[in-house]
Write an enzyme that holds these catalytic residues in place. Structure first.
Site, PDB file in Angstrom:
ATOM      1  N   CYS A  65       1.879  -5.121 -11.098  1.00 38.13           N
ATOM      2  CA  CYS A  65       2.079  -6.556 -11.202  1.00 38.13           C
ATOM      3  C   CYS A  65       2.607  -6.881 -12.593  1.00 38.13           C
ATOM      4  O   CYS A  65       2.018  -6.473 -13.599  1.00 38.13           O
ATOM      5  CB  CYS A  65       0.755  -7.284 -10.944  1.00 38.13           C
ATOM      6  SG  CYS A  65       0.867  -9.074 -11.172  1.00 38.13           S
ATOM      7  N   CYS A  68      -0.256  -8.997 -14.560  1.00 35.95           N
ATOM      8  CA  CYS A  68      -1.549  -8.478 -15.029  1.00 35.95           C
ATOM      9  C   CYS A  68      -1.634  -6.958 -15.083  1.00 35.95           C
ATOM     10  O   CYS A  68      -2.665  -6.418 -15.464  1.00 35.95           O
ATOM     11  CB  CYS A  68      -2.675  -9.027 -14.159  1.00 35.95           C
ATOM     12  SG  CYS A  68      -2.702  -8.333 -12.491  1.00 35.95           S
ATOM     13  N   CYS A 113      -1.067 -10.747  -5.674  1.00 37.79           N
ATOM     14  CA  CYS A 113      -1.885  -9.829  -6.467  1.00 37.79           C
ATOM     15  C   CYS A 113      -3.318 -10.345  -6.407  1.00 37.79           C
ATOM     16  O   CYS A 113      -3.569 -11.515  -6.709  1.00 37.79           O
ATOM     17  CB  CYS A 113      -1.377  -9.787  -7.899  1.00 37.79           C
ATOM     18  SG  CYS A 113      -2.440  -8.843  -9.011  1.00 37.79           S
ATOM     19  N   CYS A 116      -4.654 -11.421 -10.242  1.00 30.44           N
ATOM     20  CA  CYS A 116      -4.224 -12.621 -10.973  1.00 30.44           C
ATOM     21  C   CYS A 116      -3.716 -13.733 -10.058  1.00 30.44           C
ATOM     22  O   CYS A 116      -3.402 -14.817 -10.529  1.00 30.44           O
ATOM     23  CB  CYS A 116      -3.169 -12.268 -12.016  1.00 30.44           C
ATOM     24  SG  CYS A 116      -1.560 -11.807 -11.347  1.00 30.44           S
ATOM     25  N   CYS A 137       7.881  -6.949   1.601  1.00 29.29           N
ATOM     26  CA  CYS A 137       9.135  -7.402   1.010  1.00 29.29           C
ATOM     27  C   CYS A 137       8.783  -8.072  -0.319  1.00 29.29           C
ATOM     28  O   CYS A 137       8.217  -9.163  -0.347  1.00 29.29           O
ATOM     29  CB  CYS A 137       9.810  -8.381   1.962  1.00 29.29           C
ATOM     30  SG  CYS A 137      11.413  -8.958   1.414  1.00 29.29           S
TER      31      CYS A 137
END
Length: 152
Positions: A65, A68, A113, A116, A137
């Site tokens: 991510c 984070c 995510c 976060c 995707c």
């Protein structure tokens, strides 16, 4: 939908959307992220197809991510979907959250995510049939790639 994805959706659909282990103000997110990453991760934006830096990326490693640094996808599960966005047939389930999105006027399964709350992309059931049948995707702007260490 694959069995693991259904279980993950059942488990994570009850999660409070306002609480994540990593939480920042919008001012802090804007200061940390590029404008493109902020638009995708914090405002659920979508980059134009075939423009993201990881669409044709072939390196071995892990995609994290961009907000984070949570590990989200292993490169071995990436495939060329021809859609113009990085696509994976599965992710690291404990760091992914499934939700619903009606921004286009119909239901889509949103991928976020779980650490976060950043918007990553969407989940579709048109992935490779020989594996999971699923296609994650994902927007390149939501990702950072960490290469697999090479032996010296």
């Amino acid at each position: 939908m694959c069995h693991g994805c259904i279980n993950a959706q059942k488990q994570k659909s009850h999660k409070k959307e306002s609480f994540y282990p990593i939480s920042k103000t919008e001012v802090q997110w804007k200061a940390q992220l590029t404008p493109e990453a902020y638009d995708v991760l914090r405002r659920a934006g979508t980059e134009r197809p075939f423009t993201g830096k990881y669409n044709d990326h072939k390196g071995e490693g892990t995609y994290h991510c961009a907000g984070c640094q949570a590990a989200l996808y292993h490169s071995k599960h990436k495939f060329d979907s021809g859609t113009g966005w990085p696509s994976f047939d599965r992710g690291i389930e404990e760091n992914l959250e499934l939700g619903e999105d009606y921004l286009l006027g119909y239901r889509r399964v949103e991928l976020k995510c779980s650490q976060c709350g950043g918007h990553l992309g969407h989940l579709f059931n048109d992935g490779p049939r020989e594996t999971t049948g699923m296609r994650h995707c994902i927007n390149s702007a939501a990702l950072e790639f960490i290469p697999k260490p090479t032996d010296e």
